[in-house]
Design a protein around this motif. Structure first.
Motif, mmCIF file in Angstrom:
data_model
loop_
_atom_site.group_PDB
_atom_site.id
_atom_site.type_symbol
_atom_site.label_atom_id
_atom_site.label_comp_id
_atom_site.label_asym_id
_atom_site.label_seq_id
_atom_site.Cartn_x
_atom_site.Cartn_y
_atom_site.Cartn_z
ATOM 1 N N HIS A 58 0.846 -1.267 0.074
ATOM 2 C CA HIS A 58 -0.028 0.030 -0.096
ATOM 3 C C HIS A 58 0.835 1.250 -0.116
ATOM 4 N N ALA A 59 2.164 1.295 0.475
ATOM 5 C CA ALA A 59 3.092 2.370 0.418
ATOM 6 C C ALA A 59 3.296 2.656 -1.119
ATOM 7 N N VAL A 60 3.532 1.569 -1.810
ATOM 8 C CA VAL A 60 3.792 1.731 -3.160
ATOM 9 C C VAL A 60 2.970 2.304 -4.051
ATOM 10 N N GLN A 61 1.685 2.089 -3.594
ATOM 11 C CA GLN A 61 0.534 2.520 -4.335
ATOM 12 C C GLN A 61 0.065 3.898 -3.996
ATOM 13 N N GLY A 62 0.734 4.466 -2.800
ATOM 14 C CA GLY A 62 0.753 5.932 -2.486
ATOM 15 C C GLY A 62 -0.217 6.068 -1.332
ATOM 16 N N ASP A 63 -0.826 4.814 -0.800
ATOM 17 C CA ASP A 63 -1.633 4.960 0.401
ATOM 18 C C ASP A 63 -1.215 5.363 1.666
ATOM 19 N N ARG A 64 0.064 5.347 1.724
ATOM 20 C CA ARG A 64 0.525 5.615 3.052
ATOM 21 C C ARG A 64 1.481 7.033 2.983
ATOM 22 N N ASN A 65 2.574 6.950 2.939
ATOM 23 C CA ASN A 65 3.386 8.312 2.987
ATOM 24 C C ASN A 65 4.191 8.458 1.783
ATOM 25 N N VAL A 66 4.205 9.785 1.435
ATOM 26 C CA VAL A 66 4.969 10.061 -0.042
ATOM 27 C C VAL A 66 5.878 11.221 0.305
#
Length: 238
Positions: A58-66
């Protein structure tokens, strides 16, 4: 480059990297832990690792922190080569609770062994080194927050402790919830003890595992299928 650092309140670890770093780690995890039911007795630990993988995905999908991170491209390099380019790369990150991450690193030791046995060795294998780096980064991050003497004991326990076959994975939930409920100072002092508890399987763990087995036996269920009677908070103060 994949990196890890403890969160401000020492609740967990922030796993960071660019798209390719995190995707490579996820692909390695999927490959090494095998398919559902492939390794008898390890399904609970497999699901636990998949929980960490879920956060990374989910991080890779931009759903966590960017965030934007300097990529080393200086102005004089741009002028020297005559091109226009950004000097920052996009990095993605996700936080994982300390007990959860430590258990994942510990359990992956067994999955790498099982994976190696299945392949007949790890020569020229591209996935096991990615897992080894992940484990090393977890331990390196831990080293910065525990005394040297205790860290040496943790390393020994991680390498010599029994296999996680039929591990009562609900115990990780118990430690997670205890850890969340502590103050920052308490977490700093108890981190090495948490790491040791995950591997040494003391009386508390043995008593807890017996309760899980007793709950699973009447219905002839696997121990990892038994739920824990507790809920995580909706928000965690990282």
């Amino acid at each position: 480059m994949l990196s890890m650092k403890t969160t401000p309140n020492h609740t967990g670890v922030k796993i960071s990297g660019d798209y390719f770093d995190l995707d490579e780690l996820n692909q390695a995890i999927y490959k090494v832990i095998g398919k559902e039911g492939e390794y008898h007795g390890y399904e609970g630990s497999r699901l636990r690792i998949l929980g960490v993988s879920y956060e990374i995905r989910h991080a890779v999908q931009g759903d966590r922190n960017v965030e934007f991170v300097f990529n080393g491209l200086h102005e004089h390099t741009k002028k020297q080569h005559g091109f226009i380019a950004p000097d920052k790369n996009i990095y993605f990150s996700a936080e994982v609770l300390w007990p959860e991450l430590l258990y994942a690193a510990y359990a992956l030791r067994d999955f790498v062994r099982l994976y190696s046995d299945k392949r007949g060795g790890l020569l020229a294998d591209p996935y096991a080194p990615v897992i080894a780096k992940f484990q090393a980064l977890v331990l390196e991050c831990l080293q910065g927050h525990v005394p040297d003497e205790e860290y040496a004991k943790i390393l020994e326990a991680f390498s010599k402790s029994p296999a996680v076959n039929d591990y009562a994975i609900q115990y990780v939930d118990l430690l997670n919830l205890k850890y969340i409920g502590m103050t920052k100072q308490q977490r700093e002092k108890s981190l090495s003890a948490i790491a040791m508890k995950l591997t040494l399987r003391d009386r508390e763990y043995q008593a807890f595992r017996k309760q899980v087995i007793d709950a699973a036996t009447p219905e002839k269920r696997a121990i990892h299928e038994i739920g824990i009677q507790a809920e995580y908070p909706e928000q965690v103060e990282w």
